[in-house]
Design a protein around this motif. Structure first.
Motif, short mmCIF file in Angstrom:
data_model
loop_
_atom_site.label_atom_id
_atom_site.label_comp_id
_atom_site.label_asym_id
_atom_site.label_seq_id
_atom_site.Cartn_x
_atom_site.Cartn_y
_atom_site.Cartn_z
N THR A 122 14.20 -1.84 -6.38
CA THR A 122 13.11 -1.09 -6.08
C THR A 122 13.06 -0.56 -4.61
O THR A 122 14.19 -1.33 -3.82
N GLU B 97 10.96 -1.22 -2.32
CA GLU B 97 10.78 -2.15 -1.39
C GLU B 97 11.99 -3.09 -0.95
O GLU B 97 12.18 -3.40 -0.06
N ALA B 98 12.58 -3.45 -2.12
CA ALA B 98 13.62 -4.43 -2.05
C ALA B 98 14.77 -3.81 -1.25
O ALA B 98 15.48 -4.51 -0.20
N GLN C 285 14.44 -1.46 1.10
CA GLN C 285 13.91 -1.59 2.51
C GLN C 285 14.31 -2.99 3.22
O GLN C 285 14.75 -2.87 4.19
N HIS C 286 13.85 -3.85 2.51
CA HIS C 286 14.17 -5.35 2.98
C HIS C 286 15.44 -5.48 3.20
O HIS C 286 16.11 -6.09 4.52
N ARG D 280 12.94 3.60 6.27
CA ARG D 280 12.27 4.17 5.02
C ARG D 280 13.30 4.55 4.12
O ARG D 280 14.39 4.81 4.18
N LEU E 58 7.50 -1.17 8.86
CA LEU E 58 8.07 -0.03 8.11
C LEU E 58 7.33 1.04 8.45
O LEU E 58 6.53 1.31 7.44
#
Length: 293
Positions: free
Chosen positions: A27, A29-30, A32-33, A49, A289
């Motif tokens: 995803t 979000e994953a 981004q991390h 981002r 973020l």
């Protein structure tokens, strides 16, 4: 080569990395991390981002990473370009395009971001903030005594703060002032509601003063990695102030001069007592973020 790092939003292309060919499996979000974990090893990040590719380009994502330091961005680009990083296929990591930003046109960091940047380069114990004066300029009690009837929707709390950012090891201090005004038209009945509104206004005044104090400082990063600081006392930080705020600033300028002169002349540096900020927390919303590019 010496690099200057201002307390401003990094907008220059040489501080921005693009990350192409990110896998479509995880995803956003994953991703981004994962990107933050990899690139934060090279320096302090302003933002990470992730965006989906255009429909015509097929599935997958690309990332935009902003560093505060152009030197850190270049090191990260050389180390990560054409590497697999956290996925099975390699990624492309070019530097962002665009001309270098003009210093006075770059947005100032908010107080929370300024503190994060100062902690990174100077250390948590390498700097401090000291409140010199907190003063209520709204004169609500005097108006009540004089029987001046003002509709609640026209009343407001106005707080003034004078403080200094101090860097002891660099023998540098940056004094500044800030003002905040909050309307009372939506105030609920009761003294607790008024006290909470007053505390919020004090917090805003402190944050404005701190932000402007940091704008007078430039972080100087030497090629050896050592850090110095440059102070710009004549730097005018007025872009974020409205005309009304500037008028308020002018009205209290004489008070500020008196406060600062008396404060610095009457107390030796080693004997100055730092005022507690426990009642005026400067915490702001965390933007690990952020939304700015």
């Amino acid at each position: 080569m010496v690099e200057l790092v201002p307390f401003a939003v990094p907008v220059a292309g040489d501080k921005t990395l693009l990350v192409w060919e990110l896998s479509s499996g995880p995803t956003a979000e994953a991703l981004q991390h994962s990107l933050f974990t990899v690139f934060s090893q090279f320096g302090l990040l302003y933002s990470v981002r992730v965006f989906p590719k255009a429909a015509v380009a097929g599935p997958g994502f690309y990332g935009i990473i902003k560093f505060y330091s152009a030197r850190d961005a270049h090191r990260a680009q050389k180390a990560c370009d054409q590497k697999q990083l956290f996925q099975t296929s390699p990624v492309k990591v070019p530097l962002g395009t665009g001309h270098k930003a003009v210093q006075h046109n770059t947005p100032a960091l908010n107080s929370s971001r300024c503190q994060e940047l100062a902690n990174y380069y100077f250390g948590f114990n390498g700097w401090s903030k000291r409140i010199i004066k907190l003063q209520d300029l709204s004169n609500l009690e005097e108006k009540e005594k004089e029987d001046i009837v003002t509709p609640l929707q026209k009343q407001s709390l106005k707080l003034f703060c004078a403080l200094e950012v101090v860097l002891p090891s660099h023998e540098c201090r940056s004094p500044e002032v800030g003002m905040a005004e909050e309307p009372l038209d939506k105030l609920e009945e009761g003294s607790l509601s008024f006290l909470m509104k007053r505390k919020v206004t004090q917090k805003l005044a402190i944050q404005k003063a701190m932000t402007d104090a940091f704008q007078k400082l430039l972080i100087v990063v030497l090629e050896s990695g050592k850090v110095a600081v440059a102070y710009r006392p004549c730097e005018e930080v007025t872009d974020a102030r409205t005309e009304e705020e500037l008028q308020d600033f002018i009205q209290v300028s004489e008070l500020v001069l008196i406060l600062l002169v008396s404060y610095f002349s009457s107390q030796p540096c080693g004997q100055r007592e730092e005022e507690s900020l426990s009642d005026f927390s400067c915490e702001e919303e965390e933007f690990r973020l952020p939304e700015l590019d």
